[in-house]
Design an enzyme around this catalytic site. Sequence first.
Site, mmCIF file in Angstrom:
data_model
loop_
_atom_site.group_PDB
_atom_site.id
_atom_site.type_symbol
_atom_site.label_atom_id
_atom_site.label_comp_id
_atom_site.label_asym_id
_atom_site.label_seq_id
_atom_site.Cartn_x
_atom_site.Cartn_y
_atom_site.Cartn_z
ATOM 1 N N GLY A 55 -69.130 15.525 71.313
ATOM 2 C CA GLY A 55 -68.558 16.418 70.310
ATOM 3 C C GLY A 55 -68.225 15.743 68.989
ATOM 4 O O GLY A 55 -67.547 16.317 68.150
ATOM 5 N N SER A 103 -73.505 14.508 71.798
ATOM 6 C CA SER A 103 -74.115 14.818 70.496
ATOM 7 C C SER A 103 -75.640 14.765 70.530
ATOM 8 O O SER A 103 -76.284 14.399 69.541
ATOM 9 C CB SER A 103 -73.555 13.902 69.397
ATOM 10 O OG SER A 103 -72.156 14.116 69.257
ATOM 11 N N GLU A 135 -63.836 15.465 79.990
ATOM 12 C CA GLU A 135 -62.744 16.382 79.623
ATOM 13 C C GLU A 135 -61.882 16.708 80.834
ATOM 14 O O GLU A 135 -60.671 16.888 80.714
ATOM 15 C CB GLU A 135 -63.334 17.650 78.972
ATOM 16 C CG GLU A 135 -63.860 17.333 77.572
ATOM 17 C CD GLU A 135 -65.071 18.137 77.147
ATOM 18 O OE1 GLU A 135 -65.343 19.202 77.714
ATOM 19 O OE2 GLU A 135 -65.762 17.674 76.207
ATOM 20 N N GLU A 194 -72.466 10.070 79.826
ATOM 21 C CA GLU A 194 -71.911 10.687 78.625
ATOM 22 C C GLU A 194 -70.858 9.755 78.024
ATOM 23 O O GLU A 194 -69.688 9.805 78.429
ATOM 24 C CB GLU A 194 -71.257 12.035 78.962
ATOM 25 C CG GLU A 194 -72.206 13.065 79.538
ATOM 26 C CD GLU A 194 -71.738 14.488 79.259
ATOM 27 O OE1 GLU A 194 -72.555 15.268 78.765
ATOM 28 O OE2 GLU A 194 -70.564 14.806 79.496
ATOM 29 N N LYS A 222 -68.970 24.705 78.136
ATOM 30 C CA LYS A 222 -67.515 24.417 78.083
ATOM 31 C C LYS A 222 -66.741 25.745 77.985
ATOM 32 O O LYS A 222 -67.198 26.749 78.524
ATOM 33 C CB LYS A 222 -67.212 23.441 76.944
ATOM 34 C CG LYS A 222 -68.093 22.189 77.034
ATOM 35 C CD LYS A 222 -67.675 21.071 76.140
ATOM 36 C CE LYS A 222 -68.647 19.911 76.320
ATOM 37 N NZ LYS A 222 -68.252 18.715 75.563
ATOM 38 N N HIS A 230 -66.663 15.427 84.512
ATOM 39 C CA HIS A 230 -66.793 15.419 83.053
ATOM 40 C C HIS A 230 -65.575 14.729 82.443
ATOM 41 O O HIS A 230 -64.455 14.870 82.939
ATOM 42 C CB HIS A 230 -66.938 16.855 82.533
ATOM 43 C CG HIS A 230 -67.387 16.897 81.111
ATOM 44 N ND1 HIS A 230 -66.538 16.647 80.065
ATOM 45 C CD2 HIS A 230 -68.611 17.123 80.568
ATOM 46 C CE1 HIS A 230 -67.228 16.724 78.931
ATOM 47 N NE2 HIS A 230 -68.496 17.004 79.207
ATOM 48 N N ASN A 254 -74.018 22.702 78.858
ATOM 49 C CA ASN A 254 -72.616 22.858 79.249
ATOM 50 C C ASN A 254 -71.916 23.643 78.137
ATOM 51 O O ASN A 254 -71.650 23.094 77.077
ATOM 52 C CB ASN A 254 -71.990 21.465 79.436
ATOM 53 C CG ASN A 254 -70.498 21.543 79.732
ATOM 54 O OD1 ASN A 254 -69.952 22.623 79.957
ATOM 55 N ND2 ASN A 254 -69.851 20.381 79.729
HETATM 56 P P1 13P Z 1 -71.793 17.592 72.900
HETATM 57 O O1 13P Z 1 -73.284 17.776 73.088
HETATM 58 O O2 13P Z 1 -71.132 18.734 72.223
HETATM 59 O O3 13P Z 1 -71.463 16.257 72.322
HETATM 60 O O4 13P Z 1 -71.159 17.594 74.393
HETATM 61 C C1 13P Z 1 -71.728 16.823 75.376
HETATM 62 C C2 13P Z 1 -71.089 17.167 76.670
HETATM 63 O O5 13P Z 1 -69.918 16.901 76.876
HETATM 64 C C3 13P Z 1 -71.909 17.853 77.666
HETATM 65 O O6 13P Z 1 -71.272 17.898 78.898
#
Ligand code: 13P
Length: 253
Positions: free
Chosen positions: A175, A215, A99, A169, A11, A97, A9
Amino acid sequence: MRKKIVAGNWKMNKDFQDAEDLMFEIVDELTENGSGDTEVIVCPPAVYLEMSSDIAAENGFMVGAQNLSQWESGAYTGEISASMLHSMGISHCILGHSERRTYFGETDKVIATKVDLTLKYGMTPIYCCGEVLAERQSEKHFDVVRTQVSEALFHLGKEAVSQVIIAYEPVWAIGTGVTASSAQAQEMHAFIRSLLTEKYGEEVSAEISILYGGSCNAKNAAELFANPDVDGGLIGGAALKAADFVAIVNSFS
Ligand code: 13P
């Protein structure tokens, strides 16, 4: 047999030239290192889907979107429909997600509509769920995930739900550099699979891939993926470096 899957992803990262370079670097890494029997999905920003899907199609991996509209077509300025994505050769779409839940107010009800549209247009939803830190600290994480999974997916029949990929997640791991421990991941993945078994039976639940995200990187992926209910990863930051991403693709024992 359920599939092993690693999805990246991206983003909201990378300008066009950097995005195209990253796609070709992923091709080079996959050519050099292979991908075993792992399904590889790259989910770039929407404006790069056409460029990415052309490259992916020639190189044996797939491209997914990061979002789609809850409406099918019409006067929804700025939106991208499931039908448009499908017509561009896009095979997967990340939905729910954290976010999008946090910054765009997406509810399980809206996400359920998006799941339906994704399936209607022959694409595979990658449905994300996971608790925030306060919910884990107050031991509500199982309840939170149960609600998310049941409200967005449990209106589906057996055949439809079998098409879905689930990504656990934990929001506190996204992140942050703090990964769920291997035991925490396995515990929640087994719980999600038990919910699926309760609702749809063992034959269906055994077929559904459940990915871990938060992560996950080239160093910790092998330990996470060694768990019986962890079928791969949804990768954020580490998916922006081709060598790391493809190392994660090859982290299954
Ligand atoms: P990170 O791997 O940067 O923690 O992000 C995970 C994520 O949100 C994948 O959709």
